[in-house]
Scaffold this motif. Structure first.
Motif, short mmCIF file in Angstrom:
data_model
loop_
_atom_site.label_atom_id
_atom_site.label_comp_id
_atom_site.label_asym_id
_atom_site.label_seq_id
_atom_site.Cartn_x
_atom_site.Cartn_y
_atom_site.Cartn_z
N UNK A 4 0.83 -1.21 0.00
CA UNK A 4 0.00 0.00 0.00
C UNK A 4 0.86 1.26 0.00
N UNK A 5 1.94 1.26 0.79
CA UNK A 5 2.83 2.42 0.83
C UNK A 5 3.43 2.69 -0.55
N UNK A 6 3.79 1.62 -1.26
CA UNK A 6 4.37 1.79 -2.59
C UNK A 6 3.36 2.35 -3.59
N UNK A 7 2.08 2.19 -3.27
CA UNK A 7 1.00 2.67 -4.15
C UNK A 7 0.47 4.03 -3.71
N UNK A 8 1.08 4.61 -2.68
CA UNK A 8 0.68 5.96 -2.26
C UNK A 8 -0.42 6.03 -1.23
N UNK A 9 -0.71 4.90 -0.55
CA UNK A 9 -1.72 4.89 0.50
C UNK A 9 -1.02 4.89 1.86
N UNK A 10 -1.44 5.77 2.74
CA UNK A 10 -0.89 5.82 4.09
C UNK A 10 -1.67 4.84 4.94
N UNK A 11 -1.15 3.62 5.10
CA UNK A 11 -1.84 2.57 5.85
C UNK A 11 -1.52 2.72 7.34
N UNK A 12 -2.55 2.93 8.13
CA UNK A 12 -2.39 3.05 9.57
C UNK A 12 -2.46 1.65 10.18
N UNK A 13 -1.42 1.20 10.88
CA UNK A 13 -1.42 -0.15 11.45
C UNK A 13 -2.54 -0.35 12.47
N UNK A 14 -3.22 -1.47 12.35
CA UNK A 14 -4.26 -1.86 13.28
C UNK A 14 -3.71 -2.99 14.15
N UNK A 15 -3.67 -2.76 15.45
CA UNK A 15 -3.13 -3.74 16.40
C UNK A 15 -4.27 -4.62 16.89
N UNK A 16 -4.14 -5.91 16.71
CA UNK A 16 -5.18 -6.84 17.15
C UNK A 16 -4.94 -7.32 18.57
N UNK A 17 -5.74 -6.82 19.50
CA UNK A 17 -5.65 -7.28 20.89
C UNK A 17 -5.80 -8.79 20.96
N UNK A 18 -6.71 -9.32 20.15
CA UNK A 18 -7.00 -10.76 20.17
C UNK A 18 -5.85 -11.61 19.67
N UNK A 19 -4.90 -11.00 18.93
CA UNK A 19 -3.82 -11.76 18.31
C UNK A 19 -2.46 -11.55 18.99
N UNK A 20 -2.43 -10.74 20.03
CA UNK A 20 -1.15 -10.34 20.58
C UNK A 20 -0.40 -11.51 21.23
N UNK A 21 -1.09 -12.55 21.62
CA UNK A 21 -0.41 -13.71 22.20
C UNK A 21 0.34 -14.54 21.17
N UNK A 22 0.08 -14.29 19.89
CA UNK A 22 0.78 -15.02 18.82
C UNK A 22 2.18 -14.44 18.63
N UNK A 23 3.19 -15.27 18.77
CA UNK A 23 4.57 -14.82 18.60
C UNK A 23 4.82 -14.26 17.21
N UNK A 24 4.28 -14.94 16.18
CA UNK A 24 4.49 -14.48 14.81
C UNK A 24 3.81 -13.15 14.55
N UNK A 25 2.59 -13.01 15.03
CA UNK A 25 1.86 -11.76 14.82
C UNK A 25 2.55 -10.61 15.55
N UNK A 26 2.90 -10.85 16.79
CA UNK A 26 3.56 -9.81 17.59
C UNK A 26 4.87 -9.36 16.93
N UNK A 27 5.65 -10.32 16.45
CA UNK A 27 6.92 -9.99 15.80
C UNK A 27 6.68 -9.17 14.53
N UNK A 28 5.63 -9.52 13.77
CA UNK A 28 5.33 -8.80 12.54
C UNK A 28 4.96 -7.35 12.82
N UNK A 29 4.16 -7.12 13.85
CA UNK A 29 3.77 -5.76 14.20
C UNK A 29 4.96 -4.95 14.73
N UNK A 30 5.84 -5.62 15.46
CA UNK A 30 6.98 -4.92 16.05
C UNK A 30 8.04 -4.57 15.01
N UNK A 31 8.02 -5.22 13.86
CA UNK A 31 9.01 -4.92 12.84
C UNK A 31 8.59 -3.79 11.91
#
Length: 377
Positions: free
Chosen positions: A103-130
């Protein structure tokens, strides 16, 4: 201009067409949240993807490009709520940073949405933190049914919120909260109001930049809204009553109204029923006015939409062709002009009117609250 309305929309042709045809004055007040639908087996087997082995990447590219057509140069919230929290592309990259990068490459300012329900997932948490965000960038913390249940234990709930903020090193003032009730078609308004107030009391002390509420009172199928074919009915928009109550009760909070447009969040993905009923879901004051037809397999089939549109235009709820692109289309249909359209056509029409009406409704309520506050001074 600060947004006034946050519609949670499926990133699908009907909703995107509704946004594309919104008046500029309306679009300027809208901050959409696009829920990127999960890649279904039916889509995976589609002919357009037959030449690629990286179907997930191709699908996400397609979705990002469709969003960019209506939001290039603007902001949008984007989430993969229906995807498993460990979902990755064929290249091994998590789907969240992949679609944000596209989306950024296409000119859209994507605001990250943090999923409370997914925060216990190691993979999801790592993806958001990167994610690489600048100091002035914003996040949105999405609190769904899991969070609403956890809020019954305040200490645990607040500890979870603090953990998320600390992990991402976010100052709460740079983070909005979306209190997402999802499908509330069977919930009592009393329970929703009580839960909303309880959670806001806990959120208030954090100092979040904004708080938005959202929910959907429309049931997943039309017979849940209007029982009898070829009749009309109303559905109370409990999500609007919730926002109005909280907006009045907590005037110091920076509020944003949200909902799910005209489609229930529990509507099946890629499920096409041969017996879909003709229908128009027309947003009015605190309600949906539903004009229901019958199965598209009988009688006039899709042609029934001409009569349904005529019934709406002749009702007290029609606001005239100048109110929105949708209302102009409805008038033309009522006169028997053009094709009656399919379900995607009417999702676009119903959603376009809904967006215009919701913005006007919020603006009018804000004026009344401001006027009432001035009178008490």
């Amino acid at each position: 201009m600060a947004p006034k309305y946050l519609p949670i929309l499926k990133a699908k042709p009907g909703e995107l067409k509704a946004l594309a045809n919104s008046k500029t004055s309306v679009s300027a007040k809208v901050l959409p949240l696009f829920d990127v639908g999960r890649l279904s087996e039916r889509t995976r087997q589609a002919k357009r993807f037959s030449e690629t082995s990286a179907v997930t990447c191709a699908y996400l590219d397609e979705v990002a490009e469709s969003i960019a057509k209506v939001r290039k140069g603007s902001s949008a919230l984007v989430d993969a709520y229906q995807w498993p929290p460990n979902s990755a592309t064929e290249t091994g990259e998590h789907v969240i940073p992949y679609i944000y990068g596209k989306l950024a490459s296409l000119g859209v300012k994507a605001i990250p949405v943090i999923g409370y329900d997914r925060w216990d997932s190691t993979q999801y948490r790592a993806a958001m933190m990167q994610l690489e965000l600048s100091p002035e960038d914003y996040y949105c913390l999405r609190l769904d049914s899991h969070a609403i249940e956890d809020a019954a234990e305040p200490e645990f709930f607040e500890e979870q919120l603090t953990t998320i903020l600390d992990d991402l090193q976010i100052d709460p003032s740079r983070c909005a909260v979306l209190l997402d009730f999802g499908d509330i078609s069977h919930a009592s308004i009393e329970d929703i109001l009580d839960q909303g107030a309880q959670i806001v009391e806990q959120l208030d002390s954090f100092g979040f930049g904004r708080i938005a509420t959202a929910g959907c009172s429309l049931p997943p199928t039309i017979d849940g809204a209007v029982k009898k074919p070829n009749s009309t009915g109303k559905v109370l928009r409990k999500e609007m009553l919730l926002w109005q109550m909280l907006r009045t009760q907590y005037p110091h909070i920076n509020w944003l109204f949200g909902d799910y447009g005209v489609r229930s969040p529990n509507t099946g993905e890629d499920v096409v029923s041969p017996h879909t009923n003709g229908k128009i879901r027309h947003t009015i004051d605190k309600h949906f006015f539903i004009v229901r037809g019958h199965s598209v397999q009988i009688g006039a089939k899709g042609g029934q939409m001409y009569d349904l549109a005529k019934k709406l235009v002749e009702s007290q709820h029609y606001l005239g062709p100048d109110f929105s692109w949708s209302d102009s289309e409805i008038l033309q249909c009522s006169l028997g002009k053009g094709k009656p359209g399919n379900s995607t056509t009417w999702i676009a029409i119903d959603t376009n009117h809904h967006i215009a009406y919701a913005v006007a409704e919020v603006m009018e309520f804000e004026k009344s609250v401001t006027a009432a506050s001035a009178e008490t001074i």
